[in-house]
Scaffold this motif. Structure first.
Motif, PDB file in Angstrom:
ATOM      1  N   VAL A  97       0.849  -1.191   0.000  1.00  0.00           N
ATOM      2  CA  VAL A  97       0.000   0.000   0.000  1.00  0.00           C
ATOM      3  C   VAL A  97       0.891   1.250   0.000  1.00  0.00           C
ATOM      4  N   PHE A  98       1.961   1.231   0.804  1.00  0.00           N
ATOM      5  CA  PHE A  98       2.885   2.380   0.824  1.00  0.00           C
ATOM      6  C   PHE A  98       3.573   2.538  -0.537  1.00  0.00           C
ATOM      7  N   ALA A  99       4.001   1.406  -1.093  1.00  0.00           N
ATOM      8  CA  ALA A  99       4.665   1.462  -2.408  1.00  0.00           C
ATOM      9  C   ALA A  99       3.700   1.995  -3.462  1.00  0.00           C
ATOM     10  N   LEU A 100       2.454   1.534  -3.384  1.00  0.00           N
ATOM     11  CA  LEU A 100       1.459   1.972  -4.364  1.00  0.00           C
ATOM     12  C   LEU A 100       1.202   3.476  -4.251  1.00  0.00           C
ATOM     13  N   SER A 101       1.255   3.972  -3.035  1.00  0.00           N
ATOM     14  CA  SER A 101       1.036   5.400  -2.849  1.00  0.00           C
ATOM     15  C   SER A 101       2.114   6.204  -3.606  1.00  0.00           C
ATOM     16  N   VAL A 102       3.367   5.729  -3.541  1.00  0.00           N
ATOM     17  CA  VAL A 102       4.456   6.399  -4.273  1.00  0.00           C
ATOM     18  C   VAL A 102       4.217   6.268  -5.778  1.00  0.00           C
ATOM     19  N   ALA A 103       3.826   5.053  -6.206  1.00  0.00           N
ATOM     20  CA  ALA A 103       3.601   4.815  -7.642  1.00  0.00           C
ATOM     21  C   ALA A 103       2.472   5.702  -8.158  1.00  0.00           C
ATOM     22  N   LEU A 104       1.416   5.845  -7.366  1.00  0.00           N
ATOM     23  CA  LEU A 104       0.289   6.682  -7.803  1.00  0.00           C
ATOM     24  C   LEU A 104       0.709   8.145  -7.927  1.00  0.00           C
ATOM     25  N   ASP A 105       1.584   8.603  -7.018  1.00  0.00           N
ATOM     26  CA  ASP A 105       2.097   9.978  -7.143  1.00  0.00           C
ATOM     27  C   ASP A 105       2.850  10.134  -8.466  1.00  0.00           C
ATOM     28  N   MET A 106       3.678   9.120  -8.787  1.00  0.00           N
ATOM     29  CA  MET A 106       4.419   9.174 -10.062  1.00  0.00           C
ATOM     30  C   MET A 106       3.440   9.225 -11.232  1.00  0.00           C
ATOM     31  N   MET A 107       2.386   8.408 -11.146  1.00  0.00           N
ATOM     32  CA  MET A 107       1.418   8.338 -12.250  1.00  0.00           C
ATOM     33  C   MET A 107       0.665   9.656 -12.392  1.00  0.00           C
ATOM     34  N   LEU A 108       0.330  10.258 -11.250  1.00  0.00           N
ATOM     35  CA  LEU A 108      -0.370  11.552 -11.314  1.00  0.00           C
ATOM     36  C   LEU A 108       0.523  12.610 -11.939  1.00  0.00           C
ATOM     37  N   ARG A 109       1.819  12.542 -11.598  1.00  0.00           N
ATOM     38  CA  ARG A 109       2.756  13.538 -12.161  1.00  0.00           C
ATOM     39  C   ARG A 109       2.853  13.371 -13.680  1.00  0.00           C
ATOM     40  N   GLU A 110       2.932  12.107 -14.120  1.00  0.00           N
ATOM     41  CA  GLU A 110       3.062  11.877 -15.572  1.00  0.00           C
ATOM     42  C   GLU A 110       1.739  12.186 -16.282  1.00  0.00           C
ATOM     43  N   GLY A 111       0.637  11.878 -15.647  1.00  0.00           N
ATOM     44  CA  GLY A 111      -0.677  12.120 -16.258  1.00  0.00           C
ATOM     45  C   GLY A 111      -1.143  10.891 -17.031  1.00  0.00           C
ATOM     46  N   LEU A 112      -2.427  10.538 -16.817  1.00  0.00           N
ATOM     47  CA  LEU A 112      -2.922   9.293 -17.429  1.00  0.00           C
ATOM     48  C   LEU A 112      -2.777   9.271 -18.943  1.00  0.00           C
ATOM     49  N   SER A 113      -3.117  10.406 -19.602  1.00  0.00           N
ATOM     50  CA  SER A 113      -3.068  10.364 -21.070  1.00  0.00           C
ATOM     51  C   SER A 113      -1.620  10.202 -21.542  1.00  0.00           C
ATOM     52  N   ASN A 114      -0.661  10.778 -20.822  1.00  0.00           N
ATOM     53  CA  ASN A 114       0.751  10.582 -21.197  1.00  0.00           C
ATOM     54  C   ASN A 114       1.169   9.129 -20.970  1.00  0.00           C
ATOM     55  N   ILE A 115       0.656   8.528 -19.900  1.00  0.00           N
ATOM     56  CA  ILE A 115       0.999   7.117 -19.621  1.00  0.00           C
ATOM     57  C   ILE A 115       0.464   6.220 -20.747  1.00  0.00           C
ATOM     58  N   PHE A 116      -0.790   6.449 -21.127  1.00  0.00           N
ATOM     59  CA  PHE A 116      -1.368   5.622 -22.202  1.00  0.00           C
ATOM     60  C   PHE A 116      -0.577   5.815 -23.500  1.00  0.00           C
ATOM     61  N   ALA A 117      -0.213   7.093 -23.781  1.00  0.00           N
ATOM     62  CA  ALA A 117       0.525   7.373 -25.025  1.00  0.00           C
ATOM     63  C   ALA A 117       1.902   6.702 -24.987  1.00  0.00           C
TER      64      ALA A 117
END
Ligand SMILES: Cc1ncc(COP(=O)(O)O)c(C=O)c1O
Length: 215
Positions: A97-117
């Motif tokens: 859960v702690f690791a996921l919290s860090v990963a979600l912060d990274m994902m929010l920074r990158e942005g979902l549409s950028n991640i999909f692209a």
């Protein structure tokens, strides 16, 4: 959406195995009317295995209320009740859960549409890369996944030895085929923390290793 409209016409629920797609490939669960969608921490979420995340639609909750199948550990109602007080019914994999919290912060920074692209670009690079080495793709390219590429292997290529050399000499871990596909395909996983440069390194390592494992 096309699938869910048929499912809904038949008054059924749509259960979606999104283990390895959610978070890497666009899946608008509400718009496509997916009733229960399941994903897992070890895929696009970039953390170790140990957590499953589930979304449940209104219709699925109604079905749950009427369902007679015995349930205890996987009781959604129990999970929801505890969620209201910020807890889980049982001890979860807290470290994840702690690791996921860090990963979600990274994902929010990158942005979902950028991640999909990025996954689309990386998927393309993987497919083009293996084709440039003379391989063919196992799946019809029209339905190719942007999270994994399965590559067909011609007779005379020692897949097991190829995977060993890549792992031991190049620190690149690819997967073989399972069951009837053992020795016939290999798979490149490209989801989560992966870039086009990683794919370039994989293709260049494959290029070096192939002459050593082909007869
Ligand atoms: C689409 C899909 N479903 C299910 C699974 C199995 O997930 P688990 O190993 O967490 O049970 C995987 C794992 O690769 C998957 O990609």
């Amino acid at each position: 959406a096309a699938i869910s409209s048929i499912v809904k016409e038949l008054d059924k629920l749509l259960l979606v195995d999104a283990i390895s797609s959610l978070g890497s490939v666009d899946l608008p669960v509400d718009k496509w009317r997916c009733d229960v969608t399941v994903t897992a921490s070890q895929k696009g979420w970039m953390v170790p295995p140990g957590l499953a995340m589930v979304s449940v639609s209104k219709e699925a909750w109604q079905a749950h209320a009427k369902a007679k199948m015995p349930r205890f550990n996987w009781d959604f109602a129990r999970a929801q009740k505890y969620l209201e007080i910020g807890q889980t019914p049982w001890t979860p994999a807290v470290s994840i859960v702690f690791a996921l919290s860090v990963a979600l912060d990274m994902m929010l920074r990158e942005g979902l549409s950028n991640i999909f692209a990025r996954h689309a670009r990386v998927g393309d690079a993987a497919r083009e890369g293996v084709k440039s080495l003379g391989f063919s793709l196992f799946a019809d390219e029209k339905y190719a996944s942007n999270t994994v590429t399965a590559v067909s292997v011609k007779d005379g290529l020692n897949v097991r030895e190829m995977l060993r050399i890549l792992r031991e000499e190049y620190q690149i871990v690819l997967a073989g085929g399972q069951q009837s596909l053992q020795g016939k395909i290999f798979r490149i996983g490209h989801l989560g923390l992966i870039t086009e440069q990683d794919i370039e390194e994989i293709i260049s390592a494959l290029n070096e290793v192939l002459p050593r494992v082909s007869t």
